[in-house]
Design a protein around this motif. Structure first.
Motif, PDB file in Angstrom:
ATOM      1  N   THR A 185       0.818  -1.217   0.000  1.00  0.00           N
ATOM      2  CA  THR A 185       0.000   0.000   0.000  1.00  0.00           C
ATOM      3  C   THR A 185       0.845   1.258   0.000  1.00  0.00           C
ATOM      4  N   LEU A 186       2.156   1.111   0.181  1.00  0.00           N
ATOM      5  CA  LEU A 186       3.045   2.278   0.223  1.00  0.00           C
ATOM      6  C   LEU A 186       3.417   2.654  -1.200  1.00  0.00           C
ATOM      7  N   THR A 187       2.918   3.762  -1.655  1.00  0.00           N
ATOM      8  CA  THR A 187       3.085   4.115  -3.057  1.00  0.00           C
ATOM      9  C   THR A 187       4.155   5.159  -3.312  1.00  0.00           C
ATOM     10  N   GLY A 188       4.741   5.715  -2.289  1.00  0.00           N
ATOM     11  CA  GLY A 188       5.746   6.753  -2.511  1.00  0.00           C
ATOM     12  C   GLY A 188       6.587   6.991  -1.286  1.00  0.00           C
ATOM     13  N   PRO A 189       7.585   7.861  -1.394  1.00  0.00           N
ATOM     14  CA  PRO A 189       8.493   8.137  -0.271  1.00  0.00           C
ATOM     15  C   PRO A 189       7.770   8.641   0.964  1.00  0.00           C
ATOM     16  N   ARG A 190       6.745   9.484   0.768  1.00  0.00           N
ATOM     17  CA  ARG A 190       6.034  10.016   1.937  1.00  0.00           C
ATOM     18  C   ARG A 190       5.316   8.909   2.696  1.00  0.00           C
ATOM     19  N   GLY A 191       4.671   7.999   1.959  1.00  0.00           N
ATOM     20  CA  GLY A 191       3.989   6.886   2.612  1.00  0.00           C
ATOM     21  C   GLY A 191       4.953   5.984   3.349  1.00  0.00           C
ATOM     22  N   ARG A 192       6.113   5.723   2.759  1.00  0.00           N
ATOM     23  CA  ARG A 192       7.113   4.877   3.410  1.00  0.00           C
ATOM     24  C   ARG A 192       7.643   5.537   4.680  1.00  0.00           C
ATOM     25  N   MET A 193       7.890   6.850   4.602  1.00  0.00           N
ATOM     26  CA  MET A 193       8.402   7.528   5.782  1.00  0.00           C
ATOM     27  C   MET A 193       7.360   7.542   6.895  1.00  0.00           C
ATOM     28  N   ALA A 194       6.093   7.813   6.540  1.00  0.00           N
ATOM     29  CA  ALA A 194       5.031   7.847   7.549  1.00  0.00           C
ATOM     30  C   ALA A 194       4.896   6.492   8.234  1.00  0.00           C
ATOM     31  N   THR A 195       4.944   5.425   7.443  1.00  0.00           N
ATOM     32  CA  THR A 195       4.838   4.089   8.020  1.00  0.00           C
ATOM     33  C   THR A 195       6.024   3.775   8.920  1.00  0.00           C
ATOM     34  N   ALA A 196       7.224   4.163   8.482  1.00  0.00           N
ATOM     35  CA  ALA A 196       8.424   3.904   9.284  1.00  0.00           C
ATOM     36  C   ALA A 196       8.365   4.641  10.613  1.00  0.00           C
ATOM     37  N   LEU A 197       7.931   5.904  10.583  1.00  0.00           N
ATOM     38  CA  LEU A 197       7.867   6.686  11.820  1.00  0.00           C
ATOM     39  C   LEU A 197       6.783   6.147  12.749  1.00  0.00           C
ATOM     40  N   THR A 198       5.647   5.756  12.174  1.00  0.00           N
ATOM     41  CA  THR A 198       4.563   5.210  12.996  1.00  0.00           C
ATOM     42  C   THR A 198       4.975   3.900  13.653  1.00  0.00           C
ATOM     43  N   SER A 199       5.565   3.010  12.860  1.00  0.00           N
ATOM     44  CA  SER A 199       5.972   1.721  13.411  1.00  0.00           C
ATOM     45  C   SER A 199       7.082   1.895  14.441  1.00  0.00           C
ATOM     46  N   SER A 200       8.017   2.807  14.188  1.00  0.00           N
ATOM     47  CA  SER A 200       9.103   3.036  15.140  1.00  0.00           C
ATOM     48  C   SER A 200       8.567   3.551  16.466  1.00  0.00           C
ATOM     49  N   THR A 201       7.588   4.451  16.399  1.00  0.00           N
ATOM     50  CA  THR A 201       6.976   4.969  17.626  1.00  0.00           C
ATOM     51  C   THR A 201       6.286   3.855  18.402  1.00  0.00           C
ATOM     52  N   LEU A 202       5.540   3.007  17.686  1.00  0.00           N
ATOM     53  CA  LEU A 202       4.859   1.889  18.343  1.00  0.00           C
ATOM     54  C   LEU A 202       5.856   0.935  18.983  1.00  0.00           C
ATOM     55  N   ILE A 203       6.948   0.652  18.289  1.00  0.00           N
ATOM     56  CA  ILE A 203       7.960  -0.262  18.817  1.00  0.00           C
ATOM     57  C   ILE A 203       8.569   0.299  20.093  1.00  0.00           C
ATOM     58  N   VAL A 204       8.870   1.610  20.092  1.00  0.00           N
ATOM     59  CA  VAL A 204       9.435   2.239  21.297  1.00  0.00           C
ATOM     60  C   VAL A 204       8.466   2.136  22.461  1.00  0.00           C
ATOM     61  N   VAL A 205       7.183   2.416  22.210  1.00  0.00           N
ATOM     62  CA  VAL A 205       6.176   2.343  23.274  1.00  0.00           C
ATOM     63  C   VAL A 205       6.093   0.933  23.850  1.00  0.00           C
ATOM     64  N   LEU A 206       6.036  -0.065  22.971  1.00  0.00           N
ATOM     65  CA  LEU A 206       5.941  -1.450  23.432  1.00  0.00           C
ATOM     66  C   LEU A 206       7.225  -1.892  24.143  1.00  0.00           C
ATOM     67  N   ALA A 207       8.376  -1.402  23.680  1.00  0.00           N
ATOM     68  CA  ALA A 207       9.638  -1.746  24.337  1.00  0.00           C
ATOM     69  C   ALA A 207       9.685  -1.161  25.749  1.00  0.00           C
ATOM     70  N   VAL A 208       9.203   0.073  25.897  1.00  0.00           N
ATOM     71  CA  VAL A 208       9.192   0.704  27.226  1.00  0.00           C
ATOM     72  C   VAL A 208       8.272  -0.083  28.165  1.00  0.00           C
ATOM     73  N   ARG A 209       7.195  -0.622  27.628  1.00  0.00           N
ATOM     74  CA  ARG A 209       6.264  -1.400  28.468  1.00  0.00           C
ATOM     75  C   ARG A 209       6.911  -2.684  28.980  1.00  0.00           C
ATOM     76  N   LEU A 210       7.965  -3.159  28.317  1.00  0.00           N
ATOM     77  CA  LEU A 210       8.650  -4.365  28.799  1.00  0.00           C
ATOM     78  C   LEU A 210       9.274  -4.140  30.170  1.00  0.00           C
ATOM     79  N   VAL A 211       9.652  -2.903  30.456  1.00  0.00           N
ATOM     80  CA  VAL A 211      10.407  -2.642  31.693  1.00  0.00           C
ATOM     81  C   VAL A 211       9.640  -1.739  32.665  1.00  0.00           C
ATOM     82  N   THR A 212       8.340  -1.544  32.401  1.00  0.00           N
ATOM     83  CA  THR A 212       7.543  -0.708  33.305  1.00  0.00           C
ATOM     84  C   THR A 212       6.370  -1.510  33.844  1.00  0.00           C
TER      85      THR A 212
END
Length: 212
Positions: A185-212
């Motif tokens: 569904t990623l059709t261009g650079p903007r879509g790829r960047m948005a997905t990367a930033l969203t997934s990275s944010t989610l990963i950080v949140v879930l990683a923090v939950r491992l130790v809280t």
């Protein structure tokens, strides 16, 4: 043996289905790097689950007291690795969007940029999943809970471990397939960047939950 296999399937799905930081990272990786790399990562997670299932049936009750003191430090290490991978993925996506000539065009691997191979993804996700000692404690608890019906012979233990591996692999490959569909569904650079930033944010949140 069929009872042991069924117990292994239930145990494997039980540990695999709750999607945490590793699952989110797997989906993000596949979305950027493609099915083969995502499948390699999925099998890395499943291999770690299978190894921990083997450790549990081979003597998990004796290992639980030894693992308990290192659970918290290993969680911190796992969270730190996940956060580092998420930050690297986000930074690479931003540089690619800005047209950095050092970033190869096209879908890059998660969590990095353009060179992740299926083998590298397999080893990375095997390592990340192995950092979670709660997996072996989970399997050991299940084995102990079955009492006299616990896998006791080589045949039933093998059936339990293989079933747990297959269950985990099935679910992880399902997540990878979801990442593949997302990537399409990623059709261009903007879509790829948005997905990367969203997934990275989610990963950080879930990683923090491992130790809280």
């Amino acid at each position: 043996m069929s009872a042991a296999a069924l117990a292994g399937l239930l145990a494997g799905f039980g540990i695999a289905i709750p999607v945490g930081a590793v699952g989110a990272l797997l989906v993000a990786l596949t979305a950027r790097a493609g099915w083969r790399t995502g499948a390699g990562a999925a099998l890395g997670v499943a291999t770690a689950d299978g190894v921990y299932a083997l450790v549990a049936v081979a003597g998990g009750s004796a290992l639980v007291p030894l693992l308990t003191p290192v659970t918290a430090p290993m969680r911190w290490v796992s969270a730190a690795v996940l956060v580092a991978l998420a930050v690297r993925a986000a930074w690479t996506a931003v540089r690619a969007y800005r047209g950095d000539p050092r970033i190869a065009p096209g879908p890059g691997p998660g969590p990095g940029s353009g060179t992740t191979t299926p083998l590298r993804a397999y080893l990375t996700f095997l390592g990340i999943t192995t950092l979670n000692p709660m997996t072996v404690i989970y399997f050991a608890a299940l084995v102990l809970a079955t009492g006299p019906d616990a896998p006791a012979t080589p045949a039933t233990r093998t059936a339990f471990v293989l079933a747990a591996f297959l269950a985990s692999a099935t679910w992880q490959l399902f997540l990878a397939m979801g990442g593949t569909l997302l990537g399409r569904t990623l059709t261009g650079p903007r879509g790829r960047m948005a997905t990367a930033l969203t997934s990275s944010t989610l990963i950080v949140v879930l990683a923090v939950r491992l130790v809280t």
